[in-house]
Design a protein around this motif. Structure first.
Motif, short mmCIF file in Angstrom:
data_model
loop_
_atom_site.label_atom_id
_atom_site.label_comp_id
_atom_site.label_asym_id
_atom_site.label_seq_id
_atom_site.Cartn_x
_atom_site.Cartn_y
_atom_site.Cartn_z
N LYS A 173 0.83 -1.21 0.00
CA LYS A 173 0.00 0.00 0.00
C LYS A 173 0.86 1.26 0.00
N ASN A 174 1.96 1.24 0.74
CA ASN A 174 2.83 2.42 0.77
C ASN A 174 3.50 2.66 -0.57
N ILE A 175 3.95 1.58 -1.19
CA ILE A 175 4.57 1.70 -2.52
C ILE A 175 3.54 2.21 -3.52
N LEU A 176 2.32 1.68 -3.44
CA LEU A 176 1.24 2.11 -4.32
C LEU A 176 0.92 3.59 -4.11
N TYR A 177 0.88 4.01 -2.85
CA TYR A 177 0.59 5.41 -2.51
C TYR A 177 1.66 6.35 -3.08
N ILE A 178 2.93 6.06 -2.81
CA ILE A 178 4.01 6.92 -3.32
C ILE A 178 4.04 6.87 -4.84
N GLY A 179 3.74 5.70 -5.42
CA GLY A 179 3.70 5.60 -6.88
C GLY A 179 2.63 6.49 -7.48
N CYS A 180 1.44 6.55 -6.85
CA CYS A 180 0.37 7.42 -7.33
C CYS A 180 0.78 8.89 -7.23
N LEU A 181 1.47 9.25 -6.15
CA LEU A 181 1.95 10.63 -6.00
C LEU A 181 2.94 10.98 -7.11
N LEU A 182 3.83 10.06 -7.43
CA LEU A 182 4.82 10.31 -8.49
C LEU A 182 4.12 10.45 -9.85
N LEU A 183 3.10 9.62 -10.09
CA LEU A 183 2.34 9.74 -11.34
C LEU A 183 1.66 11.10 -11.44
N LEU A 184 1.11 11.56 -10.33
CA LEU A 184 0.46 12.87 -10.31
C LEU A 184 1.47 13.98 -10.57
N PHE A 185 2.66 13.84 -9.96
CA PHE A 185 3.73 14.82 -10.16
C PHE A 185 4.14 14.89 -11.63
N VAL A 186 4.30 13.74 -12.26
CA VAL A 186 4.68 13.70 -13.68
C VAL A 186 3.58 14.31 -14.54
N SER A 187 2.31 14.03 -14.22
CA SER A 187 1.20 14.55 -15.02
C SER A 187 1.09 16.07 -14.91
N ALA B 33 7.46 10.28 6.12
CA ALA B 33 6.55 9.58 7.03
C ALA B 33 6.60 8.06 6.87
N LEU B 34 6.73 7.60 5.62
CA LEU B 34 6.57 6.17 5.36
C LEU B 34 7.88 5.40 5.24
N ALA B 35 8.97 6.08 4.86
CA ALA B 35 10.24 5.38 4.68
C ALA B 35 10.70 4.64 5.93
N PRO B 36 10.60 5.24 7.14
CA PRO B 36 11.07 4.52 8.33
C PRO B 36 10.39 3.17 8.55
N MET B 37 9.07 3.11 8.31
CA MET B 37 8.38 1.85 8.54
C MET B 37 8.75 0.81 7.49
N LEU B 38 9.15 1.27 6.28
CA LEU B 38 9.55 0.33 5.25
C LEU B 38 10.98 -0.12 5.43
N ILE B 39 11.84 0.75 5.97
CA ILE B 39 13.26 0.44 6.11
C ILE B 39 13.55 -0.32 7.41
N ARG B 40 13.08 0.21 8.54
CA ARG B 40 13.42 -0.41 9.82
C ARG B 40 12.22 -1.07 10.51
N GLY B 41 11.03 -0.93 9.95
CA GLY B 41 9.86 -1.59 10.52
C GLY B 41 9.43 -1.02 11.85
N ARG B 42 9.88 0.18 12.15
CA ARG B 42 9.51 0.81 13.43
C ARG B 42 9.41 2.32 13.24
N ILE B 43 8.44 2.93 13.92
CA ILE B 43 8.25 4.38 13.85
C ILE B 43 8.70 4.99 15.17
N ARG B 44 9.43 6.10 15.10
CA ARG B 44 9.89 6.78 16.31
C ARG B 44 9.24 8.16 16.39
N ARG B 45 9.25 8.73 17.59
CA ARG B 45 8.68 10.06 17.78
C ARG B 45 9.35 11.08 16.87
N ALA B 46 10.64 10.91 16.65
CA ALA B 46 11.38 11.85 15.80
C ALA B 46 10.82 11.87 14.37
N ASP B 47 10.29 10.73 13.91
CA ASP B 47 9.72 10.66 12.57
C ASP B 47 8.47 11.55 12.48
#
Length: 313
Positions: free
Chosen positions: A102-116, A278-292
Motif C-alpha cells: 500500500k505504501n509503494i502504491l501510494y508513493i507511486g500514485c503521488l509520483l504519477l500525479l507529479f509527472v502529469s 513519514a513512510l520510509a522509516p516503517m519500510l526500512i526499519r519496521g519501526r516508527i519513532r517520535r522523531a519521525d
C-alpha cells in the motif's frame, strides 16, 4: 456572514457525509451485500468524500486551481498534520508486510500525479494510470477484507428500517452537495476579500477543513492507542485522494484542469517529500519513532509558513 457560510458548509459536508455513508452501508446490508465488501469499498471512501465533493464542485464552477489545490492540499495536510501527530503520540513497531504494497502504491500514485503536472495540464490521458492505481487499492481492500471476514451483519430493525435509511441517504447526499457549494463560494469570496490567491486558500484552509473526518478518526485511534489504525486510515484516504479526485473531476466536467506553477513546482514536491519522510522509516526499519512524527510535522509547518507568508505580513 461569509465566515458563517464557510463553517456551515463545512459542518454540512462532515455531518452529511456521515449520514450518507452510514445509510449506504445499512442499505447495502439490507440487500444482502456482505459487511466485508461494504467496509472495503463504501467505507474506504467515507473519510475522503468531503475532498471529492468539494473538488468536483470547484471543477464544475471552472475553478481548477481550487479543485487541484484541495486534492493535493488535503493529502499534504493528512500526512503533515494528522499522520505526523499520530506518529509522534504513538510510535509503534509494525509488520512491514502489512504496509509495503500500500505504501509503494501510494508513493507511486503521488509520483504519477507529479509527472502529469509537468506540462501544467491534467487531462483525460493522465487519468488512466491513476485510476488503475486506485482500482488496485480497492481490489486489495476487498481481497484483504474477504480473507479476514466475519459474519454478515443484518440491518437493525430489519427491512422495516429501510425507508428511514433511504431518507438519511438522500438527506446526507443533499447536505454534502449544499455544503460543498457553500464552502467553495465562501472560500472564493474570502480569497478575493483578503487578496489571497485561490491556490493558497485551497491548499490550506479548504484542505484542512475537508480533512476533518480523517482528523477525528485519527484522534479517536490515538485515544484508543491504536497507532496502526490511524496510519492505515491516513494512507488509505491519501491513496483515494490521489488516485480518484482529479480523474473524477476531469471525467465529470469533460475538460482538462489547468495546473498552477506553484502546484507543480512547490506543493506537489512537498507532498511527495512528506510521504517519503513519514513512510520510509516503517519500510526500512519496521519501526516508527517520535522523531519521525516530529520531522513530518516540522516540514509541513515550514511549508505552511512559507506559502502563507503574505497572509501574515
Amino acid at each position: 456572514m461569509i465566515y458563517m457560510s464557510f463553517f456551515v458548509g463545512l459542518l454540512l459536508i462532515c455531518k452529511g457525509g456521515d449520514w450518507f455513508v452510514d445509510a449506504a452501508s445499512a442499505i447495502a446490508r439490507a440487500f444482502g451485500i456482505p459487511k466485508y465488501i461494504v467496509g472495503a469499498t463504501i467505507v474506504s471512501f467515507a473519510t475522503t468524500m468531503p475532498e471529492i465533493l468539494v473538488s468536483v464542485s470547484a471543477a464544475l464552477k471552472g475553478s481548477s486551481t481550487m479543485a487541484i489545490g484541495n486534492a493535493v492540499g488535503s493529502v499534504s495536510a493528512n500526512t503533515g498534520i494528522i499522520l505526523g501527530v499520530s506518529l509522534f503520540c504513538l510510535p509503534v513497531a509494525i509488520r512491514r508486510s502489512e504496509y509495503l504494497t500500500k505504501n509503494i502504491l501510494y508513493i507511486g500514485c503521488l509520483l504519477l500525479l507529479f509527472v502529469s503536472f509537468r506540462d501544467r495540464v491534467f487531462d483525460a490521458a493522465d487519468c488512466i494510470l491513476l485510476l488503475m492505481g486506485g482500482s488496485l487499492f480497492l481490489f486489495m481492500n476487498v481481497k484483504n477484507a474477504m480473507t479476514s471476514r466475519s459474519e454478515r451483519e443484518s440491518l437493525p430493525g430489519g427491512r422495516k428500517a429501510l425507508p428511514g435509511r433511504v431518507g438519511f441517504f438522500v438527506l446526507g447526499a443533499a447536505c454534502v452537495v449544499v455544503g460543498s457549494e457553500l464552502l467553495i463560494d465562501s472560500a472564493c469570496v474570502l480569497a478575493r476579500q483578503f487578496h489571497i490567491s485561490e491556490e493558497i486558500i485551497s491548499v490550506t484552509i479548504l484542505a484542512m477543513g475537508t480533512s476533518l473526518p480523517e482528523f477525528v478518526t485519527t484522534i479517536t485511534a490515538i485515544l484508543k492507542k491504536e497507532s496502526s489504525l490511524s496510519v492505515g486510515n491516513i494512507v488509505g484516504a491519501n491513496v483515494i485522494d490521489t488516485a480518484f479526485i482529479l480523474p473524477i473531476c476531469t471525467l465529470i466536467t469533460g475538460e482538462s484542469l489547468t495546473v498552477a506553477p506553484q502546484m507543480a513546482e512547490i506543493d506537489m514536491p512537498v507532498c511527495i517529500l512528506l510521504a517519503v519522510i513519514a513512510l520510509a522509516p516503517m519500510l526500512i526499519r519496521g519501526r516508527i519513532r517520535r522523531a519521525d512524527g516530529a520531522a513530518v510535522f516540522g516540514v509541513y509547518l515550514l511549508y505552511f509558513l512559507i506559502i502563507t507568508k503574505g497572509m501574515w505580513g
